[in-house]
Structures are given as structure tokens and as C-alpha cells.
Write an enzyme that holds these catalytic residues in place. Structure first.
Site, PDB file in Angstrom:
ATOM      1  N   CYS A   2     -26.704 -16.030  11.368  1.00 39.53           N
ATOM      2  CA  CYS A   2     -28.261 -17.573  10.011  1.00 39.53           C
ATOM      3  C   CYS A   2     -29.144 -17.366   9.093  1.00 39.53           C
ATOM      4  CB  CYS A   2     -28.625 -18.846  11.099  1.00 39.53           C
ATOM      5  SG  CYS A   2     -27.531 -19.142  12.718  1.00 39.53           S
ATOM      6  N   ARG A  27     -24.842 -14.703   5.247  1.00 38.75           N
ATOM      7  CA  ARG A  27     -25.719 -14.814   7.384  1.00 38.75           C
ATOM      8  C   ARG A  27     -24.574 -15.486   7.643  1.00 38.75           C
ATOM      9  NH1 ARG A  27     -29.430 -11.037   8.422  1.00 38.75           N
ATOM     10  NH2 ARG A  27     -29.684 -12.959   9.618  1.00 38.75           N
ATOM     11  N   TRP A  74     -24.583 -19.939  11.409  1.00 38.31           N
ATOM     12  CA  TRP A  74     -23.095 -19.315  11.501  1.00 38.31           C
ATOM     13  C   TRP A  74     -22.826 -19.820  12.926  1.00 38.31           C
ATOM     14  CZ3 TRP A  74     -19.017 -17.478   9.707  1.00 38.31           C
ATOM     15  CH2 TRP A  74     -18.506 -16.787  10.655  1.00 38.31           C
ATOM     16  N   ASN A 100     -32.804 -18.376  13.678  1.00 38.66           N
ATOM     17  CA  ASN A 100     -31.319 -17.694  14.061  1.00 38.66           C
ATOM     18  C   ASN A 100     -31.836 -16.777  14.879  1.00 38.66           C
ATOM     19  OD1 ASN A 100     -29.936 -15.425  13.515  1.00 38.66           O
ATOM     20  ND2 ASN A 100     -31.187 -14.429  12.304  1.00 38.66           N
ATOM     21  N   GLY A 101     -30.772 -17.069  15.975  1.00 38.35           N
ATOM     22  CA  GLY A 101     -30.516 -16.101  17.509  1.00 38.35           C
ATOM     23  C   GLY A 101     -30.255 -16.717  18.497  1.00 38.35           C
ATOM     24  N   GLU A 485      -4.106   0.659  14.316  1.00 36.65           N
ATOM     25  CA  GLU A 485      -5.400   0.817  13.605  1.00 36.65           C
ATOM     26  C   GLU A 485      -5.975   1.646  12.832  1.00 36.65           C
ATOM     27  OE1 GLU A 485      -6.296  -2.692  12.869  1.00 36.65           O
ATOM     28  OE2 GLU A 485      -8.583  -2.032  11.642  1.00 36.65           O
ATOM     29  N   LYS A 489      -5.396   0.331   8.408  1.00 33.32           N
ATOM     30  CA  LYS A 489      -7.315   0.651   7.204  1.00 33.32           C
ATOM     31  C   LYS A 489      -7.442   1.023   6.217  1.00 33.32           C
ATOM     32  CE  LYS A 489      -8.929  -2.319   8.729  1.00 33.32           C
ATOM     33  NZ  LYS A 489      -9.225  -2.991  10.003  1.00 33.32           N
ATOM     34  N   GLU A 492      -4.648  -0.190   3.690  1.00 32.86           N
ATOM     35  CA  GLU A 492      -4.779  -1.817   3.393  1.00 32.86           C
ATOM     36  C   GLU A 492      -6.252  -1.712   1.938  1.00 32.86           C
ATOM     37  OE1 GLU A 492      -7.122  -3.483   6.253  1.00 32.86           O
ATOM     38  OE2 GLU A 492      -7.627  -5.407   5.391  1.00 32.86           O
ATOM     39  N   HIS A 508      11.528  13.120  17.372  1.00 28.46           N
ATOM     40  CA  HIS A 508      12.578  12.942  16.846  1.00 28.46           C
ATOM     41  C   HIS A 508      12.736  11.836  15.561  1.00 28.46           C
ATOM     42  CE1 HIS A 508      12.976  12.468  21.447  1.00 28.46           C
ATOM     43  NE2 HIS A 508      11.339  12.257  21.603  1.00 28.46           N
ATOM     44  N   LYS A 607      -8.989 -12.931   2.968  1.00 31.11           N
ATOM     45  CA  LYS A 607      -9.773 -12.384   3.530  1.00 31.11           C
ATOM     46  C   LYS A 607      -9.487 -13.267   5.028  1.00 31.11           C
ATOM     47  CE  LYS A 607     -13.194 -11.221   6.881  1.00 31.11           C
ATOM     48  NZ  LYS A 607     -12.655  -9.793   7.720  1.00 31.11           N
TER      49      LYS A 607
END
Ligand code: F6R
Length: 612
Positions: A2, A27, A74, A100-101, A485, A489, A492, A508, A607
Site C-alpha cells: 500500500c 506498492r 494492495w 499501510n500495514g 530455478e 532465472k 530469462e 549419463h 509478468k
């Protein structure tokens, strides 16, 4: 997260606040609102849309107010609807609050205000309780009322309030959420972050934890938690707007990597009880009977979230003893997966909008299997359609390459595994307590890791990596999903072809690709396979491969003598993947920088993948 903006001065408060909110949309952007002191009242305008939608509504009203507060949300507690958007008022239209919180004890306070003090609530949010508390304690001085209200509150907050009875005044307070004050000419502002201030001023003061402030057009007064006036240094900000939006970091990805300690802390918050070591996920809609009857779990996700799922399988099977299958959503949705009523499908999605993951969710529900969503976005389609949701509290993730959301997905899966294991009484209480303590140590360990001078080593190796078109990541056991992962990254954002292998598979086939200088990143954090992993590294080195090792501090001189080594703070086998992925994120970032590729918006990617 937020974003908050407050303005008091001689300008048109509404436009100035909206302008500031636009700079804070990173935010949060699921709803927005504005409260203005207008002709002896507080007028509140809000919308379930973005700041642009708020602006349209505001322009349709003729409000010339000179003081006000605004918010871009948010969602955490309560869906992203108009009624849940901030600002929140009390019972009268005298007062408004933006927050905010998270207010941890809001349920208790809300019941007290409703049952004992006759307050009427409108929203599902934790924040509304602040407006009613301040209203309850108001006796002619908004700051005094705020102080009394804050005395009752547990949690994190950055908060600003206005009252119709005190024209031209904004009061605010913060704990664990940021607030900065901007000093202008015959005007002053307050905001969650500096970008919101830069169009009006470059002179700022930072409010510290526990401090209160009273702000008028001519005067800013800061007080400590005990009410003593505080002298605060004025800082001159010389960032440009773009740098300021990224908190001074060159890219959102780096900012989000650095935010990981906070994201992990937020995801753990209120979900662990000490000293008992009990994990509380009563937010889930599964009763003890259902959990005890569970025969199988299917985890379904895409990309990075799928990699979190791969680790989820190891974690859940290890801790809760329930068999788990993991599958990419685009495959799952076109098979006839063997599902039964005593199974659970877990979908993992940062955005909560990924088309394939959503289709998998719908398929499972059609087959009468309960779906649990692990997602970062309250109000997203996946959050709305799942039977139950375990939210990750990473805050908005802007960079296309997922970092902090992934880490919080892992944390959520550890919490879930512990919760299921504890309800089923399948987890040894001593192991559970150990893991819970380990989880709580993670934010501090991540902070240390990210501040480490060893990051230079990563940079140096990344410069080598940047000169190659192929790279390999290897790892065994829980290191293997992390290797996958890491490879994702790197490819990407640096466009280097990176492959991950279970280290035991090298001979192998893939070993044929190793030649002089070929970059190989080896993850070595699992004690059970330490010797085996070291032998695999030797196999690569013998063929000339340039190995970079990511390992644990406590694995001794055996590894420490090596030049290209990054060591993690002491951590057990099970929790190591949460730390070991971080150097791979940074390595991808530094390599992309060295190659000059677009870090935050890699080519061909988006995204949120809302198409098949
Ligand atoms: C990679 C990345 C993607 C996403 C994938 C799923 O860094 O971000 O692989 O993980 O597109 O997205 P969500 O989690 O939003 O379903």
C-alpha cells in the site's frame, strides 16, 4: 504494501495527492481512494480500480480542498472492493484514516467497538478499526486521539489521519512501515516513499519507528513514542524520479531481491506460535477430519511457481508424510489426472491470473477435488475461485523475473507442511520446533546474506558467465529444484542457454558438453549427499569446467579452500533452499547487467501470462 500520500498547503490537495499516488502504484494498485477536508466535512472518494480510475471520479467532483490524504491499496485483509478501499471513516463523516500495514489484534478491537461502544463498521478490513478507535478517543485533539488509539494496537502501521474539526492538519505515526515527510513552500506532505514527494519538494525528513507527527502547511512537529518533541535532520534528495521509484536501486528486480527479508517476515507473521512451535493456518477452510483423511496432494503451477512446487513436494512428504505429485499446469490441464475426493490440489501462482494454472484449478473443482491456492494477489481470479487460499505477503512484484514471490511461496509451503503434519500428528514435535525456529531466523539470515561482502565473488563469476552462451546448474536432492530455478532465472534475463541437471545424471549424457571454461554452478547444501555432490564437482573440474559452488558455512574446509565459493549462513538441509536460491538470483542479475540485457522486462515475456 500500500501507498499513502497526504498534502496540506495552498494547492489543490486532490490533484497533488493523486499525482503522488501514481508514483506509488508499485506498492499496490488494486484500489485507491482520497479523503479531503471540504466545507467543514471530510469527503471520501474511492474506487475498486487504479489511481487513474480514482482520478476520473475526482475530476467529476468540484473539490477545491487544500488538505487531504490518499491511498493506493494492495489488499491484505478484505478483498479489493470499493468499500474495502481506503480512506476509512468512523461512524460520522468527521474523520478519515489511511493505513499501510497489518493490525494484528483488529478482531478483538472491532468486537469491543461494536459491542461496547456501538460503532458500525462498513468494510472487511483490519484498517477500519483505526478510524473508529481514533473517533472513540477524539476529544478536540487528533494527535492525542491517535496516540491513545495506537496504544491499543498491535501490528505494523504507517498511518495518516485528518479531521474536519482541525482544518489544515494531518497527523501520522509509523511502526515497521515507512513514512517520509516532504517540506515545501507554504505546504507540506507525507508519503510512504520519496517518489510521491518529488514533484513538490526535494527536502525530506524520515519518520522513525514509533514516532508521531503533526503536519500543517507551515509547521511539521515530530514526537517520539513518549510524546517528547524530536529534532529531525532535513535530507536533500537528488535522485531522479525513475531511480526514486526503484528505491534508489537500478532495477525493480534488484530492489525485489533486497526486499526478501521483509517479504519472508511478512509471510511468517502471525502464523507461528512460540514457544509451542505450533503453526496456525486457521485461515484455511479444512477441518481436522479432512486433513487427517488426505491421501494425496497434487501441486500444479507454471515456471518459477512450479519450481516452488518441486520443493513443496520434498517438504510436504518429508514433514507431513503425505504423498505429493507435482506437474506443470499446461500439462495437467490436458491429461486425465487421477484425482479422488480425499486428494487436495494446490495451485501456486504469484499473479493469481496465469491461464494454465487457472484452468487446472477449474478442472480439479469440476472433478470435486478441493483446491488450495498459494498466491500473492488478494482478489485475483485464482484467489477467488479456489476453495481456500494461503496468501504470500511479498507485496507487488514488478520485475518479470520472480524473486521475492518465489521465496514467500517456499515459506508458505513450509508452513503448510508443518500445519498438515501437526494436525495429522505425523510430525515429530521436536523437529517441528526446530524448523519453526529456523523459519523465524530466515529474515535475519537473508539480511546478512544480502549485505555480505561475498557478493563481489558472485559479480566476478557473473562476468565470466556473461561471456558464454551455455551454462549448467547442478545439484542433488533439495538442491536440484534450486538448480532448476537458478537456470530459469539466468536464461530469462541474460538469454544464456542454461540447463539444470540432477548432479548424478551428469555422466549419463550431459558430461559430454563440459569443456575448458564451461560455466557450471553447483549447489551443495544437502548433508546427506555431500560426498556425492563433491565427486560430481570433481568430474566437471577434471574436464576443465569452471565451477562456482554455492554451499553452507558449516561444510568445512573441504569446500572453503576453493576460489569460486559462496557460503550461506548455517542452515539445516530442509531450510537451505530458501537461502541458496538468493545467490543464483543475484548471479542472473549481474550477468544480465554485464550483457546489457533488459533486466526488468526481458524480451518475449510478460509478468502475468493470461493466455495459453
Ligand atoms: C519466472 C517467472 C515465471 C512465472 C510463471 C507463473 O521468473 O516469473 O516463470 O513464475 O509465469 O506465474 P504466476 O506465479 O503468476 O502464476
Amino acid at each position: 504494501m500500500c501507498g499513502i500520500v497526504g498534502y496540506t498547503g495552498t494547492g489543490k490537495a486532490g490533484s497533488i495527492i493523486i499525482d503522488g499516488l501514481k508514483k506509488l502504484e508499485y506498492r499496490g494498485y488494486d484500489s485507491a481512494g482520497l479523503a479531503l477536508q471540504n466545507e467543514g466535512k471530510v469527503v471520501i472518494i474511492k474506487t475498486a480500480g487504479t489511481v487513474a480510475a480514482l482520478e476520473k471520479i475526482y475530476r467529476g467532483n468540484c473539490l477545491t480542498a487544500k488538505t487531504g490524504i490518499g491511498h493506493t491499496r494492495w489488499a491484505t485483509h478484505g478483498r479489493p472492493t470499493e468499500v474495502n478501499a481506503h480512506p476509512h471513516g468512523g461512524c460520522s463523516d468527521d474523520l478519515a484514516v489511511v493505513h499501510n500495514g497489518i493490525i494484528e489484534n483488529y478482531k478483538l478491537l472491532r468486537s469491543w467497538l461494536i459491542e461496547e461502544k456501538d460503532h458500525q463498521f462498513r468494510s472487511e478490513t483490519d484498517s477500519e478499526v483505526l478510524a473508529h478507535l481514533i473517533e472513540e478517543y477524539y476529544d478536540g485533539d487528533l494527535l492525542a486521539a491517535l496516540r491513545r488509539a495506537i496504544d491499543e494496537v498491535k501490528g505494523s502501521y504507517a498511518l495518516a489521519a485528518i479531521s474536519a474539526r482541525e482544518p489544515g492538519r494531518i497527523v501520522c505515526v509509523r511502526r515497521d512501515s515507512p513514512l517520509v515527510i516532504g517540506l515545501g513552500k507554504s505546504e507540506n506532505l507525507v508519503a510512504s516513499d520519496i517518489p510521491a514527494l518529488l514533484n513538490r519538494t526535494r527536502r525530506v525528513m524520515v519518520l522513525e519507528d514509533g514516532e508521531f507527527a503533526s503536519i500543517t502547511a507551515e509547521k511539521v512537529e515530530i514526537y517520539d513514542a513518549g510524546g517528547k518533541p524530536v529534532e529531525r535532520e532535513i535530507l536533500e534528495v537528488n535522485w531522479d524520479l525513475e531511480a526514486a521509484e526503484k528505491g534508489g536501486f537500478a532495477h525493480f528486480m534488484l530492489k525485489e531481491i533486497m526486499e526478501q527479508p521483509v517479504a519472508v517476515r511478512e509471510t511468517l507473521r502471525q502464523r507461528i506460535d512460540l514457544p509451542s512451535g505450533k503453526v496456525d493456518l486457521s485461515e484455511l477452510a479444512m477441518d481436522t477430519g479432512e486433513i487427517s483423511r488426505l491421501k494425496k496432494i497434487h501441486i500444479v503451477a507454471c515456471g518459477t511457481a512450479y519450481h516452488a512446487g518441486l520443493l513443496g513436494r520434498e517438504i510436504i512428504e518429508n514433514i507431513a508424510g503425505i504423498p505429493v505429485d507435482v506437474e506443470v499446469a499446461s500439462e495437467f490441464r490436458y491429461r486425465r489426472p487421477l484425482l479422488a475426493e480425499d486428494h487436495l490440489v494446490i495451485v501456486i501462482s504469484q499473479s493469481g491470473e496465469t491461464a494454465d494454472t487457472l484452468a487446472a484449478l477449474r478442472l480439479a473443482r469440476l472433478r470435486k477435488v478441493k483446491v488450495l491456492a498459494v498466491t500473492n494477489v488478494v482478489g485475483s481470479t485464482i484467489a477467488r475461485e479456489a476453495d481456500q487460499v494461503l496468501f504470500t505477503w511479498a507485496g507487488p512484484e514488478i520485475a518479470v523475473a520472480s524473486t521475492k514471490a518465489y521465496l514467500t511461496q517456499l515459506v508458505a509451503l513450509y508452513l503448510l507442511a508443518l500445519y498438515l503434519g501437526q494436525v495429522r500428528k505425523d510430525v515429530d514435535p521436536a523437529l517441528a520446533l526446530d524448523l519453526v525456529k529456523g523459519l523465524l531466523e530466515l529474515p535475519a539470515q537473508l539480511e546478512k546474506l544480502l549485505a555480505d561482502e561475498k557478493l563481489e565473488k558472485l559479480r566476478a563469476y557473473s562476468n565470466h558467465l556473461a561471456c558464454w552462451d551455455n551454462a549448467f546448474f547442478i545439484g542433488r536432492s533439495l538442491d536440484y529444484p534450486v538448480a532448476r530455478e537458478g537456470a530459469l532465472k539466468l536464461k530469462e534475463i541474460s538469454y544464456i542457454h542454461a540447463e539444470a541437471y540432477a548432479a548424478g545424471e551428469l555422466k549419463h549424457g550431459p558430461l559430454a558438453l563440459i569443456d575448458e571454461g564451461v560455466p557450471v554452478i553447483a549447489l551443495v547444501t544437502q548433508k546427506v549427499v555431500l560426498e556425492k555432490s563433491l565427486s560430481n564437482i570433481q568430474e566437471v573440474k577434471t574436464r576443465g569446467g569452471a565451477v562456482f559452488i554455492i554451499t553452507r558455512d558449516d561444510f568445512g574446509d573441504l569446500i572453503r579452500q576453493e576460489e569460486a565459493v559462496f557460503t550461506l549462513p548455517p542452515v539445516g538441509d530442509l531450510l537451505a533452499p530458501i537461502l541458496s536460491v538468493v545467490p543464483t538470483q543475484l548471479m542472473a542479475y549481474y550477468t544480465a547487467l554485464a550483457r546489457g540485457s533488459s533486466v526488468d522486462q526481458p524480451r518475449n515475456l510478460a509478468k502475468s501470462v493470461t493466455v495459453e
